[in-house]
Write an enzyme that holds these catalytic residues in place. Structure first.
Site, PDB file in Angstrom:
ATOM      1  CD  GLU A  35      18.806 -16.891   2.594  1.00 55.87           C
ATOM      2  OE1 GLU A  35      18.433 -17.728   1.760  1.00 55.87           O
ATOM      3  OE2 GLU A  35      18.345 -16.827   3.754  1.00 55.87           O
ATOM      4  CE1 TYR A 112      17.826 -14.181  -0.487  1.00 56.38           C
ATOM      5  CE2 TYR A 112      18.202 -12.898   1.501  1.00 56.38           C
ATOM      6  CZ  TYR A 112      17.591 -13.954   0.858  1.00 56.38           C
ATOM      7  OH  TYR A 112      16.739 -14.777   1.559  1.00 56.38           O
ATOM      8  CG  ASP A 153      17.968 -16.036  -4.040  1.00 55.83           C
ATOM      9  OD1 ASP A 153      17.092 -16.068  -4.929  1.00 55.83           O
ATOM     10  OD2 ASP A 153      17.809 -16.532  -2.907  1.00 55.83           O
ATOM     11  CG  ASN A 155      14.103 -15.209  -3.647  1.00 59.44           C
ATOM     12  OD1 ASN A 155      13.978 -16.435  -3.722  1.00 59.44           O
ATOM     13  ND2 ASN A 155      14.653 -14.625  -2.598  1.00 59.44           N
ATOM     14  CG  ASP A 253      17.627 -23.735   0.146  1.00 56.37           C
ATOM     15  OD1 ASP A 253      18.652 -23.036   0.263  1.00 56.37           O
ATOM     16  OD2 ASP A 253      16.510 -23.385   0.559  1.00 56.37           O
TER      17      ASP A 253
END
Length: 261
Positions: A35, A112, A153, A155, A253
């Site tokens: 990101e 990602y 990431d 997710n 975050d």
DNA sequence: ATGGCTTCAGAATGAAGA
């Protein structure tokens, strides 16, 4: 060798924190960023190159974007699915979510994975298509190279102990059965979650929602991972989630996860 | 909690993230 993964939620917003963190961690060989949210032309390269790092980027305006920040020059840089697959659907190639390179005898693949928004949404279907394509991509990669480290990431939280409150996880994106099955298919190609080599308890997370004091209450999810092929898994010396950057003012975050081989 | 923050882009009663 140390490899770190960190979703910085905009490299331009997090540049000072990323630099400070790298300087506090001088033995990290590759920092894999997700990101970055910036086109390649606008990536803040010099902040890293002035420290002597090599920078490999694959980004786009506003959304997504991945990068490798390396202490030594990497070889065989590859970006996107089309670097190994033919006839990739344009909508799956247009989002910049995959970059890889080789250090020593290890191919590091930084990804990602799409978030998926909500179960049954268009973005959820996109996430599942993306994961199916990733599986094909990794099958090709494994034909060429034995030692592969996937990080990023992801997710997806594969187990209930990766979620602070798994009670209604089946209805939530990132923990639905279908997503878990798609990820398990990828792991079944021959990858293992190295964090669980060293830690089998719950309560360890890599992402906390900005809202509702989630970090203070440790209401998090473990969704940033390092997945290693067998020999690398055996070689791994440690895997650490460093929560200190999440305590910074105006943090990402997500927080970094570091594996040492 | 249908949301709580944060980012980007561009001027939204926004989109997207996770």
């Amino acid at each position: 060798m140390q490899i770190a993964t960190w979703n910085v939620n905009s490299i331009r917003s997090r540049l000072d924190q990323a630099i400070a963190w790298l300087q506090s961690r001088p033995y990290i060989d590759i920092l894999c960023l997700q990101e970055t949210k910036v086109s390649d032309a606008d990536f803040p390269l010099t902040a890293f190159t002035e420290l002597g790092h090599f920078v490999y980027i694959y980004g786009q305006k506003s959304y997504n974007g991945v990068a490798l920040i390396a202490r030594q020059e990497l070889t065989s840089i590859r970006t996107g699915f089309s670097s190994l697959l033919t006839d990739v659907a344009p909508e799956l190639e247009s989002q910049k979510r995959l970059i890889s390179g080789v250090i020593a005898d290890v191919r590091v693949i930084n990804i990602y994975v799409p978030n998926g928004s909500a179960i049954a949404s268009e973005k959820y279907e996109y996430k599942l298509k993306w994961l199916a394509l990733l599986k094909s991509y990794l099958q090709e990669a494994l034909k060429q190279e034995k030692n592969i480290l996937i990080c990023g990431d992801i997710n997806i939280a594969l187990e209930d102990i990766d979620i602070h409150d798994p009670s209604d996880r089946a209805t939530k994106v990132m923990a639905s059965d279908i997503e878990r099955a798609a990820l398990q298919e990828i792991l079944d190609l021959g990858f293992k979650d190295v964090f669980r080599k060293f830690q089998s308890d719950d309560g360890y997370y890599s992402w906390w929602d900005y809202r509702a004091g989630s970090f203070r209450r440790n209401h998090g999810w473990r969704i940033d991972h390092h997945y290693l092929t067998a020999d690398l898994y055996d070689r791994a010396l440690s895997c650490e989630i460093d929560i200190s950057p999440r305590k910074n003012p105006q943090p990402s975050d997500h927080t970094p996860v570091i594996v040492e081989l």
